[in-house]
Design an enzyme around this catalytic site. Structure first.
Site, PDB file in Angstrom:
ATOM      1  N   THR A  27       3.979  -5.726  10.486  1.00  0.00           N
ATOM      2  CA  THR A  27       3.191  -4.801  11.299  1.00  0.00           C
ATOM      3  C   THR A  27       1.832  -4.675  10.632  1.00  0.00           C
ATOM      4  OG1 THR A  27       3.897  -2.917   9.986  1.00  0.00           O
ATOM      5  CG2 THR A  27       5.223  -3.422  11.933  1.00  0.00           C
ATOM      6  N   VAL A  86       5.467  -4.112   0.597  1.00  0.00           N
ATOM      7  CA  VAL A  86       4.164  -3.433   0.626  1.00  0.00           C
ATOM      8  C   VAL A  86       3.071  -4.453   0.946  1.00  0.00           C
ATOM      9  CG1 VAL A  86       2.530  -2.013  -0.670  1.00  0.00           C
ATOM     10  CG2 VAL A  86       4.998  -1.776  -1.097  1.00  0.00           C
ATOM     11  N   LYS A  87       2.357  -4.174   2.037  1.00  0.00           N
ATOM     12  CA  LYS A  87       1.313  -5.104   2.492  1.00  0.00           C
ATOM     13  C   LYS A  87      -0.032  -4.646   1.943  1.00  0.00           C
ATOM     14  CE  LYS A  87       0.457  -7.551   6.838  1.00  0.00           C
ATOM     15  NZ  LYS A  87       0.598  -7.436   8.291  1.00  0.00           N
ATOM     16  N   ILE A  88      -0.681  -5.560   1.232  1.00  0.00           N
ATOM     17  CA  ILE A  88      -1.900  -5.226   0.473  1.00  0.00           C
ATOM     18  C   ILE A  88      -3.026  -6.150   0.936  1.00  0.00           C
ATOM     19  CG2 ILE A  88      -2.884  -5.254  -1.869  1.00  0.00           C
ATOM     20  CD1 ILE A  88      -0.631  -3.471  -2.132  1.00  0.00           C
TER      21      ILE A  88
END
Ligand code: G3P
Length: 217
Positions: A27, A86-88
């Site tokens: 997402t 965790v999207k960074i």
């Protein structure tokens, strides 16, 4: 090749999950907003709802763009559910954050990758996934698939464990081309995944089989 669906739409996520081929979900803030999911509390709850609807990794993006902010948000996201990745974003503090989470065995997805150099840096920092956006490169007359090729070559040269997550997939041919190159994962919309089903000879062949069966009964 892992199949992720790139949406925050729960019905579409459940449809892909029901098909039995789904390995995860990605997402981003734009996809959340598209579904009318706004505000921190609603967004956090939606991540949990997605995790409960699927098996596999669910990427949840930090909004902060400074190191401390990314760590705080990332830890909050990771604590939501064991499936959260965790999207960074691919920025300087993002690289530091990737290393921080990698040292603590928290899975990460480095997003907004548009060059081989960025993918190399993210792998060095220990990212679990890198997300090269192939559709957005195609949009500006640059070959997105070439980037997947370059990253594959670099990662194979040094046996990096970071997985190439081909993102910004726009259509079914993108999925097939990424599979030929050897992308580890693709994330795309439901219609691109469902497009893999289609062939007119399958339809006409099935119709004929059914007609012939009826003749004998
Ligand atoms: O996974 C990245 C993706 O959400 C971006 O896709 O179609 O907005 O370029 P798109």
């Amino acid at each position: 090749m892992k199949f992720f669906i790139d949406t925050a739409n729960l019905n579409q996520i459940k449809e892909a999950q029901d098909l039995g081929v789904l390995d995860g979900v990605t997402t981003n803030p734009s996809l959340m907003a598209k579904e009318g999911i706004t505000g921190a509390d609603k967004i956090l709850k939606h991540y949990v709802d997605i995790c409960e609807a699927v098996e596999g990794d669910v990427s949840a993006e930090v909004i902060a763009v400074d190191f401390e902010g990314m760590i705080k948000e990332g830890e909050q996201l990771a604590a939501l559910h064991p499936q959260i990745v965790v999207k960074i974003p691919m920025i300087k503090d993002g690289i530091k954050a990737l290393k921080y989470f990698s040292d603590r065995n928290i899975k990460t997805n480095c997003t907004l990758i548009f060059s081989a150099g960025q993918a190399l840096l993210a792998a060095k920092a220990g990212a679990t996934y890198v997300s090269p956006f192939i559709g957005r490169l195609d949009d500006i007359s640059t070959d997105g698939l070439s980037l997947i090729n370059e990253i594959r070559e670099i990662y194979d040269n040094y046996a990096f464990e970071t997985e190439i997550l081909a993102a910004s997939i726009r259509h079914t041919m993108h999925i097939i081309d990424c599979a030929k190159i050897g992308a580890d994962v693709m994330t795309g919309p439901l219609n691109a995944i469902m497009g893999l089903l289609n062939h007119p000879l399958t339809d006409s062949g099935l119709q004929k089989f059914l007609e012939d069966y009826k003749k004998g009964n």
